[in-house]
Design a protein around this motif. Sequence first.
Motif, PDB file in Angstrom:
ATOM      1  N   ILE A 100      44.493  27.674  48.444  1.00 24.53           N
ATOM      2  CA  ILE A 100      43.168  27.859  47.868  1.00 24.53           C
ATOM      3  C   ILE A 100      42.674  26.514  47.352  1.00 24.53           C
ATOM      4  O   ILE A 100      43.361  25.856  46.561  1.00 24.53           O
ATOM      5  CB  ILE A 100      43.195  28.881  46.723  1.00 24.53           C
ATOM      6  N   TYR A 101      41.504  26.122  47.804  1.00 26.54           N
ATOM      7  CA  TYR A 101      40.849  24.898  47.333  1.00 26.54           C
ATOM      8  C   TYR A 101      39.716  25.315  46.404  1.00 26.54           C
ATOM      9  O   TYR A 101      38.617  25.629  46.855  1.00 26.54           O
ATOM     10  CB  TYR A 101      40.311  24.105  48.525  1.00 26.54           C
ATOM     11  N   PRO A 102      39.959  25.338  45.089  1.00 26.78           N
ATOM     12  CA  PRO A 102      38.969  25.894  44.165  1.00 26.78           C
ATOM     13  C   PRO A 102      37.689  25.079  44.054  1.00 26.78           C
ATOM     14  O   PRO A 102      36.664  25.609  43.624  1.00 26.78           O
ATOM     15  CB  PRO A 102      39.721  25.955  42.830  1.00 26.78           C
ATOM     16  N   HIS A 103      37.745  23.786  44.405  1.00 24.62           N
ATOM     17  CA  HIS A 103      36.544  22.940  44.419  1.00 24.62           C
ATOM     18  C   HIS A 103      36.538  22.202  45.753  1.00 24.62           C
ATOM     19  O   HIS A 103      36.788  20.995  45.811  1.00 24.62           O
ATOM     20  CB  HIS A 103      36.545  21.977  43.236  1.00 24.62           C
ATOM     21  N   ALA A 104      36.242  22.932  46.804  1.00 25.66           N
ATOM     22  CA  ALA A 104      36.440  22.427  48.161  1.00 25.66           C
ATOM     23  C   ALA A 104      35.600  21.197  48.465  1.00 25.66           C
ATOM     24  O   ALA A 104      36.014  20.324  49.238  1.00 25.66           O
ATOM     25  CB  ALA A 104      36.126  23.531  49.170  1.00 25.66           C
ATOM     26  N   THR A 105      34.432  21.079  47.863  1.00 21.74           N
ATOM     27  CA  THR A 105      33.552  19.937  48.132  1.00 21.74           C
ATOM     28  C   THR A 105      33.885  18.740  47.254  1.00 21.74           C
ATOM     29  O   THR A 105      34.073  17.627  47.739  1.00 21.74           O
ATOM     30  CB  THR A 105      32.083  20.337  47.925  1.00 21.74           C
TER      31      THR A 105
ATOM     32  N   ILE B  90      33.203  30.682  41.581  1.00 26.64           N
ATOM     33  CA  ILE B  90      34.202  30.879  40.539  1.00 26.64           C
ATOM     34  C   ILE B  90      35.309  31.790  41.069  1.00 26.64           C
ATOM     35  O   ILE B  90      35.037  32.858  41.616  1.00 26.64           O
ATOM     36  CB  ILE B  90      33.568  31.503  39.275  1.00 26.64           C
ATOM     37  N   LEU B  91      36.565  31.339  40.902  1.00 29.26           N
ATOM     38  CA  LEU B  91      37.703  32.172  41.267  1.00 29.26           C
ATOM     39  C   LEU B  91      38.035  33.094  40.100  1.00 29.26           C
ATOM     40  O   LEU B  91      38.369  32.632  39.002  1.00 29.26           O
ATOM     41  CB  LEU B  91      38.919  31.308  41.589  1.00 29.26           C
ATOM     42  N   LYS B  92      37.924  34.373  40.326  1.00 29.12           N
ATOM     43  CA  LYS B  92      38.214  35.343  39.275  1.00 29.12           C
ATOM     44  C   LYS B  92      38.671  36.637  39.940  1.00 29.12           C
ATOM     45  O   LYS B  92      38.026  37.121  40.876  1.00 29.12           O
ATOM     46  CB  LYS B  92      36.976  35.608  38.421  1.00 29.12           C
ATOM     47  N   THR B  93      39.778  37.169  39.460  1.00 28.27           N
ATOM     48  CA  THR B  93      40.270  38.419  40.017  1.00 28.27           C
ATOM     49  C   THR B  93      39.393  39.580  39.560  1.00 28.27           C
ATOM     50  O   THR B  93      39.057  39.690  38.374  1.00 28.27           O
ATOM     51  CB  THR B  93      41.721  38.670  39.582  1.00 28.27           C
ATOM     52  N   HIS B  94      39.042  40.431  40.510  1.00 28.73           N
ATOM     53  CA  HIS B  94      38.279  41.630  40.176  1.00 28.73           C
ATOM     54  C   HIS B  94      38.863  42.800  40.962  1.00 28.73           C
ATOM     55  O   HIS B  94      39.719  42.623  41.830  1.00 28.73           O
ATOM     56  CB  HIS B  94      36.793  41.451  40.489  1.00 28.73           C
ATOM     57  N   THR B  95      38.441  43.996  40.645  1.00 26.20           N
ATOM     58  CA  THR B  95      38.963  45.181  41.311  1.00 26.20           C
ATOM     59  C   THR B  95      37.889  45.831  42.165  1.00 26.20           C
ATOM     60  O   THR B  95      36.699  45.775  41.848  1.00 26.20           O
ATOM     61  CB  THR B  95      39.503  46.207  40.306  1.00 26.20           C
ATOM     62  N   VAL B  96      38.362  46.467  43.238  1.00 26.32           N
ATOM     63  CA  VAL B  96      37.514  47.274  44.107  1.00 26.32           C
ATOM     64  C   VAL B  96      38.153  48.652  44.218  1.00 26.32           C
ATOM     65  O   VAL B  96      39.355  48.764  44.495  1.00 26.32           O
ATOM     66  CB  VAL B  96      37.379  46.633  45.509  1.00 26.32           C
ATOM     67  N   GLN B  97      37.373  49.684  43.990  1.00 24.85           N
ATOM     68  CA  GLN B  97      37.885  51.048  44.058  1.00 24.85           C
ATOM     69  C   GLN B  97      37.878  51.533  45.501  1.00 24.85           C
ATOM     70  O   GLN B  97      36.848  51.477  46.181  1.00 24.85           O
ATOM     71  CB  GLN B  97      37.031  51.978  43.199  1.00 24.85           C
ATOM     72  N   THR B  98      39.026  51.985  45.984  1.00 25.89           N
ATOM     73  CA  THR B  98      39.119  52.521  47.338  1.00 25.89           C
ATOM     74  C   THR B  98      39.068  54.047  47.310  1.00 25.89           C
ATOM     75  O   THR B  98      39.169  54.669  46.247  1.00 25.89           O
ATOM     76  CB  THR B  98      40.430  52.086  48.020  1.00 25.89           C
ATOM     77  N   VAL B  99      38.954  54.651  48.465  1.00 27.68           N
ATOM     78  CA  VAL B  99      38.892  56.109  48.552  1.00 27.68           C
ATOM     79  C   VAL B  99      40.248  56.733  48.241  1.00 27.68           C
ATOM     80  O   VAL B  99      40.336  57.717  47.503  1.00 27.68           O
ATOM     81  CB  VAL B  99      38.407  56.546  49.956  1.00 27.68           C
ATOM     82  N   ASP B 100      41.329  56.148  48.799  1.00 29.44           N
ATOM     83  CA  ASP B 100      42.628  56.806  48.670  1.00 29.44           C
ATOM     84  C   ASP B 100      43.764  55.897  48.216  1.00 29.44           C
ATOM     85  O   ASP B 100      44.909  56.331  48.156  1.00 29.44           O
ATOM     86  CB  ASP B 100      43.013  57.454  50.001  1.00 29.44           C
ATOM     87  N   GLN B 101      43.488  54.633  47.872  1.00 28.07           N
ATOM     88  CA  GLN B 101      44.544  53.719  47.435  1.00 28.07           C
ATOM     89  C   GLN B 101      44.345  53.222  46.009  1.00 28.07           C
ATOM     90  O   GLN B 101      44.998  52.274  45.578  1.00 28.07           O
ATOM     91  CB  GLN B 101      44.619  52.519  48.375  1.00 28.07           C
ATOM     92  N   GLY B 102      43.458  53.834  45.258  1.00 26.46           N
ATOM     93  CA  GLY B 102      43.202  53.372  43.905  1.00 26.46           C
ATOM     94  C   GLY B 102      42.459  52.048  43.902  1.00 26.46           C
ATOM     95  O   GLY B 102      41.713  51.742  44.828  1.00 26.46           O
TER      96      GLY B 102
ATOM     97  N   ILE C 219      41.373  41.746  43.840  1.00 28.16           N
ATOM     98  CA  ILE C 219      40.911  40.783  44.831  1.00 28.16           C
ATOM     99  C   ILE C 219      40.503  39.497  44.132  1.00 28.16           C
ATOM    100  O   ILE C 219      39.838  39.509  43.096  1.00 28.16           O
ATOM    101  CB  ILE C 219      39.714  41.341  45.632  1.00 28.16           C
ATOM    102  N   THR C 220      40.941  38.372  44.691  1.00 30.26           N
ATOM    103  CA  THR C 220      40.479  37.053  44.259  1.00 30.26           C
ATOM    104  C   THR C 220      39.846  36.376  45.462  1.00 30.26           C
ATOM    105  O   THR C 220      40.541  36.110  46.456  1.00 30.26           O
ATOM    106  CB  THR C 220      41.633  36.194  43.726  1.00 30.26           C
ATOM    107  N   GLY C 221      38.557  36.119  45.394  1.00 31.50           N
ATOM    108  CA  GLY C 221      37.870  35.566  46.556  1.00 31.50           C
ATOM    109  C   GLY C 221      37.968  36.529  47.721  1.00 31.50           C
ATOM    110  O   GLY C 221      37.466  37.657  47.658  1.00 31.50           O
ATOM    111  N   LEU C 222      38.667  36.107  48.788  1.00 30.71           N
ATOM    112  CA  LEU C 222      38.879  36.967  49.955  1.00 30.71           C
ATOM    113  C   LEU C 222      40.292  37.548  50.005  1.00 30.71           C
ATOM    114  O   LEU C 222      40.629  38.270  50.952  1.00 30.71           O
ATOM    115  CB  LEU C 222      38.627  36.169  51.243  1.00 30.71           C
ATOM    116  N   LEU C 223      41.124  37.229  49.014  1.00 28.53           N
ATOM    117  CA  LEU C 223      42.534  37.620  49.043  1.00 28.53           C
ATOM    118  C   LEU C 223      42.781  38.899  48.250  1.00 28.53           C
ATOM    119  O   LEU C 223      42.356  39.011  47.092  1.00 28.53           O
ATOM    120  CB  LEU C 223      43.409  36.502  48.478  1.00 28.53           C
TER     121      LEU C 223
END
Length: 216
Positions: free
Chosen positions: A132-137, A185-197, A201-205
């Motif tokens: 992960i390159y947090p400041h790629a430019t 900004i790199l920050k972990t957030h959550t996404v609610q799924t239908v059947d996996q809770g 996610i951080t960025g695309l990971l």
Amino acid sequence: KQMDYLFRRLREDFDAPGRKVLDICCGYGRLIHFLNEFDPRQEYYCLDYSEALIAKARHTFAALPNIHCEVADLYALSPRYDKAFDIAINYKTLYCLPYYEQAVAQFVKATRRRIYITSPFFEGDIDFISKIYPHATSEPEKYTYSNAYSIPKFVKYCKSLGVKKVEFEDMRIDIDLEPPPHKDILKTHTVQTVDQGRLEITGLLVLDWKLAVLTL
């Protein structure tokens, strides 16, 4: 929330006072603070390569004689640490390393009974090694790792070191984490799924956190 998974398992190890518990790559001692609240009867050892972070930990825990803070290189632990600890914990660090083999070998070398590791793991025979390159430019050469390791390969390697049993437990959380205010900004957030809770996610990971328990 995720520490609760660890503490539930530690109850069976903390069956008597005076257990020697190693927090390897402890930073300034965040986990040790909560471990000591959980069971102040144990002897806790904070090891980290950063002199500045260990200095902060020493200041924080100066009044607590059961907490010992030392500067140490994970990749070159002193022989005096050989089988010195009943329990070793590596909390949310292994996935940030280039790879895990050298680190896990040191954990096994230093531990007598059980090792606890929290990291993203993948059930299939695939390692995901991500930079992960947090400041790629502005800082195109500066990166960190965010890896997810193959469970079958990890288990095979641990067994080659003499580990008797390797167990895994999902560390899903049941709270919502807000996304970052903008895409830079790199920050972990959550996404609610239908059947996996909820997925973290951080960025695309996707961070599929698991507690790995190694019994020696």
